[in-house]
Design a protein around this motif. Structure first.
Motif, PDB file in Angstrom:
ATOM      1  N   ASP A 198     -26.547   6.435  26.183  1.00  0.00           N
ATOM      2  CA  ASP A 198     -27.158   5.362  26.947  1.00  0.00           C
ATOM      3  C   ASP A 198     -26.118   4.314  27.299  1.00  0.00           C
ATOM      4  OD1 ASP A 198     -28.654   3.454  28.089  1.00  0.00           O
ATOM      5  OD2 ASP A 198     -29.761   2.900  26.277  1.00  0.00           O
ATOM      6  N   ASP A 199     -25.746   4.283  28.540  1.00  0.00           N
ATOM      7  CA  ASP A 199     -24.743   3.315  28.952  1.00  0.00           C
ATOM      8  C   ASP A 199     -25.343   2.231  29.827  1.00  0.00           C
ATOM      9  OD1 ASP A 199     -25.307   4.699  31.221  1.00  0.00           O
ATOM     10  OD2 ASP A 199     -23.358   5.672  31.356  1.00  0.00           O
ATOM     11  N   GLY A 200     -26.634   2.192  29.866  1.00  0.00           N
ATOM     12  CA  GLY A 200     -27.291   1.144  30.623  1.00  0.00           C
ATOM     13  C   GLY A 200     -27.681   1.555  32.031  1.00  0.00           C
ATOM     14  N   TYR A 201     -27.179   2.623  32.464  1.00  0.00           N
ATOM     15  CA  TYR A 201     -27.521   3.110  33.786  1.00  0.00           C
ATOM     16  C   TYR A 201     -28.446   4.312  33.675  1.00  0.00           C
ATOM     17  CZ  TYR A 201     -24.026   0.109  35.859  1.00  0.00           C
ATOM     18  OH  TYR A 201     -23.315  -0.971  36.276  1.00  0.00           O
ATOM     19  N   ARG A 202     -29.070   4.574  34.761  1.00  0.00           N
ATOM     20  CA  ARG A 202     -29.957   5.728  34.787  1.00  0.00           C
ATOM     21  C   ARG A 202     -29.280   6.870  35.516  1.00  0.00           C
ATOM     22  NH1 ARG A 202     -35.898   4.602  36.410  1.00  0.00           N
ATOM     23  NH2 ARG A 202     -36.001   6.640  35.452  1.00  0.00           N
ATOM     24  N   TRP A 203     -29.361   8.001  34.895  1.00  0.00           N
ATOM     25  CA  TRP A 203     -28.668   9.158  35.441  1.00  0.00           C
ATOM     26  C   TRP A 203     -29.644  10.306  35.668  1.00  0.00           C
ATOM     27  CZ3 TRP A 203     -23.620   8.247  36.512  1.00  0.00           C
ATOM     28  CH2 TRP A 203     -23.005   7.186  35.848  1.00  0.00           C
ATOM     29  N   ARG A 204     -29.375  11.010  36.703  1.00  0.00           N
ATOM     30  CA  ARG A 204     -30.153  12.220  36.951  1.00  0.00           C
ATOM     31  C   ARG A 204     -29.228  13.411  36.856  1.00  0.00           C
ATOM     32  NH1 ARG A 204     -32.040  11.701  42.200  1.00  0.00           N
ATOM     33  NH2 ARG A 204     -33.798  10.526  41.397  1.00  0.00           N
ATOM     34  N   LYS A 205     -29.651  14.324  36.105  1.00  0.00           N
ATOM     35  CA  LYS A 205     -28.845  15.527  35.945  1.00  0.00           C
ATOM     36  C   LYS A 205     -29.000  16.403  37.179  1.00  0.00           C
ATOM     37  CE  LYS A 205     -27.990  19.162  32.547  1.00  0.00           C
ATOM     38  NZ  LYS A 205     -28.429  19.729  31.264  1.00  0.00           N
ATOM     39  N   TYR A 206     -27.901  16.785  37.735  1.00  0.00           N
ATOM     40  CA  TYR A 206     -27.997  17.596  38.947  1.00  0.00           C
ATOM     41  C   TYR A 206     -27.322  18.945  38.792  1.00  0.00           C
ATOM     42  CZ  TYR A 206     -23.193  16.140  39.986  1.00  0.00           C
ATOM     43  OH  TYR A 206     -21.836  15.904  39.942  1.00  0.00           O
ATOM     44  N   GLY A 207     -26.802  19.184  37.651  1.00  0.00           N
ATOM     45  CA  GLY A 207     -26.180  20.493  37.491  1.00  0.00           C
ATOM     46  C   GLY A 207     -25.681  20.720  36.090  1.00  0.00           C
ATOM     47  N   ARG A 218     -21.224  22.201  30.590  1.00  0.00           N
ATOM     48  CA  ARG A 218     -20.908  20.869  31.092  1.00  0.00           C
ATOM     49  C   ARG A 218     -22.057  20.414  31.974  1.00  0.00           C
ATOM     50  NH1 ARG A 218     -15.730  21.093  34.258  1.00  0.00           N
ATOM     51  NH2 ARG A 218     -14.868  21.199  32.163  1.00  0.00           N
ATOM     52  N   SER A 219     -22.491  19.248  31.730  1.00  0.00           N
ATOM     53  CA  SER A 219     -23.608  18.718  32.507  1.00  0.00           C
ATOM     54  C   SER A 219     -23.109  17.700  33.522  1.00  0.00           C
ATOM     55  CB  SER A 219     -24.639  18.070  31.577  1.00  0.00           C
ATOM     56  OG  SER A 219     -25.184  19.033  30.705  1.00  0.00           O
ATOM     57  N   TYR A 220     -23.750  17.706  34.657  1.00  0.00           N
ATOM     58  CA  TYR A 220     -23.367  16.802  35.722  1.00  0.00           C
ATOM     59  C   TYR A 220     -24.507  15.833  35.981  1.00  0.00           C
ATOM     60  CZ  TYR A 220     -19.800  20.344  36.469  1.00  0.00           C
ATOM     61  OH  TYR A 220     -18.764  21.212  36.293  1.00  0.00           O
ATOM     62  N   VAL A 230     -22.000   7.140  41.816  1.00  0.00           N
ATOM     63  CA  VAL A 230     -21.286   7.358  40.557  1.00  0.00           C
ATOM     64  C   VAL A 230     -21.793   8.618  39.876  1.00  0.00           C
ATOM     65  CG1 VAL A 230     -20.801   6.434  38.280  1.00  0.00           C
ATOM     66  CG2 VAL A 230     -20.850   4.925  40.253  1.00  0.00           C
ATOM     67  N   LYS A 231     -20.869   9.357  39.406  1.00  0.00           N
ATOM     68  CA  LYS A 231     -21.219  10.590  38.702  1.00  0.00           C
ATOM     69  C   LYS A 231     -20.598  10.577  37.311  1.00  0.00           C
ATOM     70  CE  LYS A 231     -20.194  12.696  42.882  1.00  0.00           C
ATOM     71  NZ  LYS A 231     -19.497  13.773  43.570  1.00  0.00           N
ATOM     72  N   LYS A 232     -21.175  11.357  36.526  1.00  0.00           N
ATOM     73  CA  LYS A 232     -20.545  11.541  35.226  1.00  0.00           C
ATOM     74  C   LYS A 232     -20.743  12.964  34.756  1.00  0.00           C
ATOM     75  CE  LYS A 232     -24.030  10.121  31.833  1.00  0.00           C
ATOM     76  NZ  LYS A 232     -24.313   9.170  30.731  1.00  0.00           N
ATOM     77  N   ARG A 233     -19.818  13.400  34.010  1.00  0.00           N
ATOM     78  CA  ARG A 233     -19.857  14.754  33.457  1.00  0.00           C
ATOM     79  C   ARG A 233     -19.812  14.656  31.948  1.00  0.00           C
ATOM     80  NH1 ARG A 233     -15.369  16.381  37.652  1.00  0.00           N
ATOM     81  NH2 ARG A 233     -15.370  14.128  37.721  1.00  0.00           N
ATOM     82  N   VAL A 234     -20.591  15.436  31.376  1.00  0.00           N
ATOM     83  CA  VAL A 234     -20.667  15.411  29.916  1.00  0.00           C
ATOM     84  C   VAL A 234     -20.489  16.814  29.384  1.00  0.00           C
ATOM     85  CG1 VAL A 234     -22.103  14.877  27.938  1.00  0.00           C
ATOM     86  CG2 VAL A 234     -22.215  13.426  29.971  1.00  0.00           C
ATOM     87  N   GLU A 235     -19.574  16.944  28.511  1.00  0.00           N
ATOM     88  CA  GLU A 235     -19.378  18.242  27.878  1.00  0.00           C
ATOM     89  C   GLU A 235     -19.028  18.043  26.423  1.00  0.00           C
ATOM     90  OE1 GLU A 235     -15.493  18.739  30.347  1.00  0.00           O
ATOM     91  OE2 GLU A 235     -15.508  20.254  28.799  1.00  0.00           O
ATOM     92  N   ARG A 236     -19.292  19.029  25.702  1.00  0.00           N
ATOM     93  CA  ARG A 236     -19.030  18.971  24.267  1.00  0.00           C
ATOM     94  C   ARG A 236     -17.775  19.765  23.959  1.00  0.00           C
ATOM     95  NH1 ARG A 236     -22.001  17.018  20.163  1.00  0.00           N
ATOM     96  NH2 ARG A 236     -23.715  16.424  21.522  1.00  0.00           N
ATOM     97  N   SER A 237     -17.031  19.216  23.067  1.00  0.00           N
ATOM     98  CA  SER A 237     -15.799  19.890  22.691  1.00  0.00           C
ATOM     99  C   SER A 237     -16.095  21.223  22.012  1.00  0.00           C
ATOM    100  CB  SER A 237     -14.986  18.998  21.750  1.00  0.00           C
ATOM    101  OG  SER A 237     -13.972  19.759  21.133  1.00  0.00           O
ATOM    102  N   SER A 238     -15.348  22.189  22.417  1.00  0.00           N
ATOM    103  CA  SER A 238     -15.538  23.494  21.794  1.00  0.00           C
ATOM    104  C   SER A 238     -14.948  23.525  20.392  1.00  0.00           C
ATOM    105  CB  SER A 238     -14.898  24.578  22.656  1.00  0.00           C
ATOM    106  OG  SER A 238     -13.521  24.318  22.815  1.00  0.00           O
ATOM    107  N   ASP A 239     -13.923  22.744  20.230  1.00  0.00           N
ATOM    108  CA  ASP A 239     -13.285  22.708  18.916  1.00  0.00           C
ATOM    109  C   ASP A 239     -14.102  21.901  17.921  1.00  0.00           C
ATOM    110  OD1 ASP A 239     -11.313  24.233  19.843  1.00  0.00           O
ATOM    111  OD2 ASP A 239      -9.803  22.652  19.989  1.00  0.00           O
ATOM    112  N   ASP A 240     -14.576  20.832  18.405  1.00  0.00           N
ATOM    113  CA  ASP A 240     -15.377  19.982  17.535  1.00  0.00           C
ATOM    114  C   ASP A 240     -16.666  19.620  18.259  1.00  0.00           C
ATOM    115  OD1 ASP A 240     -16.518  18.187  15.875  1.00  0.00           O
ATOM    116  OD2 ASP A 240     -14.742  16.933  15.628  1.00  0.00           O
TER     117      ASP A 240
END
Length: 374
Positions: A198-207, A218-220, A230-240
DNA sequence: CGGTTTTGACCTGCGC
DNA sequence: GCGCAGGTCAAAACCG
């Protein structure tokens, strides 16, 4: 339009510095991608824009380093390798935003990166190879997207064919030769159980896409505010898997819809910046869209920046409980435990996007400076 | 019912 | 030119 292309060529550059600042249990480094113009004319200005710091909130970049009124809660010894004023300014900014005292070496250390003055043109070209912004005109149009809009309108014929190829989908017209101008980026790592911070903005996942060499997708996301690209990408580390890599791209053209206490409010800036949503914010320092963390989240940040800037820092005794003079520390301190990531480099192996963004700098030896943003 | 998420298809850039 | 990987679109499903 050739003019457009030239604009892309000349106006883009990236500035990157890689900075890892281990602080007890806090690690911070990241990547910024900033407009060439801003980087050249006022490196810090662009950087500040990127950070969401308003120019009118701060003295010129060349003055920054002399900022006397920084709240110093920690002594930071910084070994910096960079050149020109930009890194210095950025270093100052960083130290400022983190309310730390930074000791700069009298002589710049040998930098793995060429001086910014020589790097910028290179990076400019590199960035020029970026694809055209594929923003759908049906959706919002950010200020940067506007650049591509006219092009899209003019290429009706060629694209009609493409569209006809597609069945029901209304694929967006794109110009082949048009290079997409990449938005400023800000990437950081968080140690968190949840992907969506939660960064204070509202995001819609589009991919969502599977990431090579990573079991985690990876989520877009795109900012839901009209006109904000503004876009953001979120992915989780494979190592951790506990580490989430979040990459922000672009600038908000609106204030944060929700600026909960302690969350970071971000507003638009002209060159990839995020500024506090309200002018009432006493603090000029705002880290772009850093999340308003929720319980059970533990965070570490990979915080990057301009390519020609290479700053390595070490800190002792950092206490996230700093003052209100800096949004970042305020953000940092917010009810969270920050785990120190022993070696960011070790974490930067297979992060997919993160690797693109960060690892080169972290590895420092490779000469993929231009590639890393692309 | 409106907004968001899911998901498969499509597009683009890049390396070979 | 081809294949791969990243990024995006948009219909359908889901949810409050």
């Amino acid at each position: 339009m050739d003019m457009k292309e030239e604009e892309v060529k000349t106006e883009n550059s990236m500035a990157i510095f890689s900075d890892e600042i281990p602080m007890n249990n806090f690690s911070f480094s990241g990547i910024f991608d900033m407009p060439c113009e801003a980087a050249e004319k006022d490196p810090l200005g662009g950087f500040m824009d990127l950070l969401g710091i308003r120019h009118d909130h701060f003295p010129p970049s060349h003055d920054l380093f002399d900022l006397p009124s920084l709240t110093t809660t920690t002594t930071t010894t910084t070994t910096s390798s960079f050149s020109a004023a930009a890194p210095t300014s950025i270093a100052a900014l960083m130290s400022s935003s983190m309310t730390m005292t930074m000791t700069m070496p009298a002589q710049p250390l040998p930098s793995p990166s060429p001086p910014s003055s020589t790097v910028l043109p290179e990076t400019s070209e590199v960035l020029n190879t970026t694809p055209t912004t594929p923003n759908s005109s049906s959706i919002s149009s950010s200020s940067n997207d506007d650049q591509t809009k006219p092009l899209q309108e003019e290429e009706g014929d060629a694209d009609q064919q493409d569209q006809e190829k597609t069945t029901h989908k209304q694929l967006k017209p794109k110009k082949k030769n048009q290079k997409r101008q990449r938005e400023p980026r800000f990437a950081f790592m968080t140690k968190s159980e949840v992907d969506q911070l939660d960064d204070g903005y509202r995001w819609r996942k589009y991919g969502q896409k599977a990431v090579k060499n990573s079991p985690y997708p990876r989520s877009y996301y795109r900012c839901t505010s009209a006109g904000c690209g503004v876009k953001k990408r979120v992915e989780r580390s494979s190592d951790d898997p506990s580490i989430v890599v979040t990459t922000y791209e672009g600038q908000h053209t609106h204030p944060s819809p929700a600026t909960p206490r302690g969350s970071i409010g971000i507003a638009p800036m002209e060159s990839g910046g995020f500024v506090p949503p309200a002018a009432t914010s006493p603090s000029p320092f705002v880290i772009p869209q850093l999340p308003n963390y929720q319980q059970q989240q533990q965070h570490s940040f990979i915080y990057s920046s301009p390519p020609s800037l290479n700053i390595s820092s070490s800190t002792t005794g950092f206490s996230p409980s700093s003052s209100s003079s800096s949004s970042f520390p305020a953000f940092v301190q917010e009810r969270h435990n920050y785990n120190y990531i022993p070696s960011s480099a070790s974490l930067l192996r297979d992060y997919g996007l993160l690797e693109d963004l960060v690892s080169t700098q972290m590895r420092s030896t490779e000469q993929r400076d231009g590639d890393m943003i692309d």
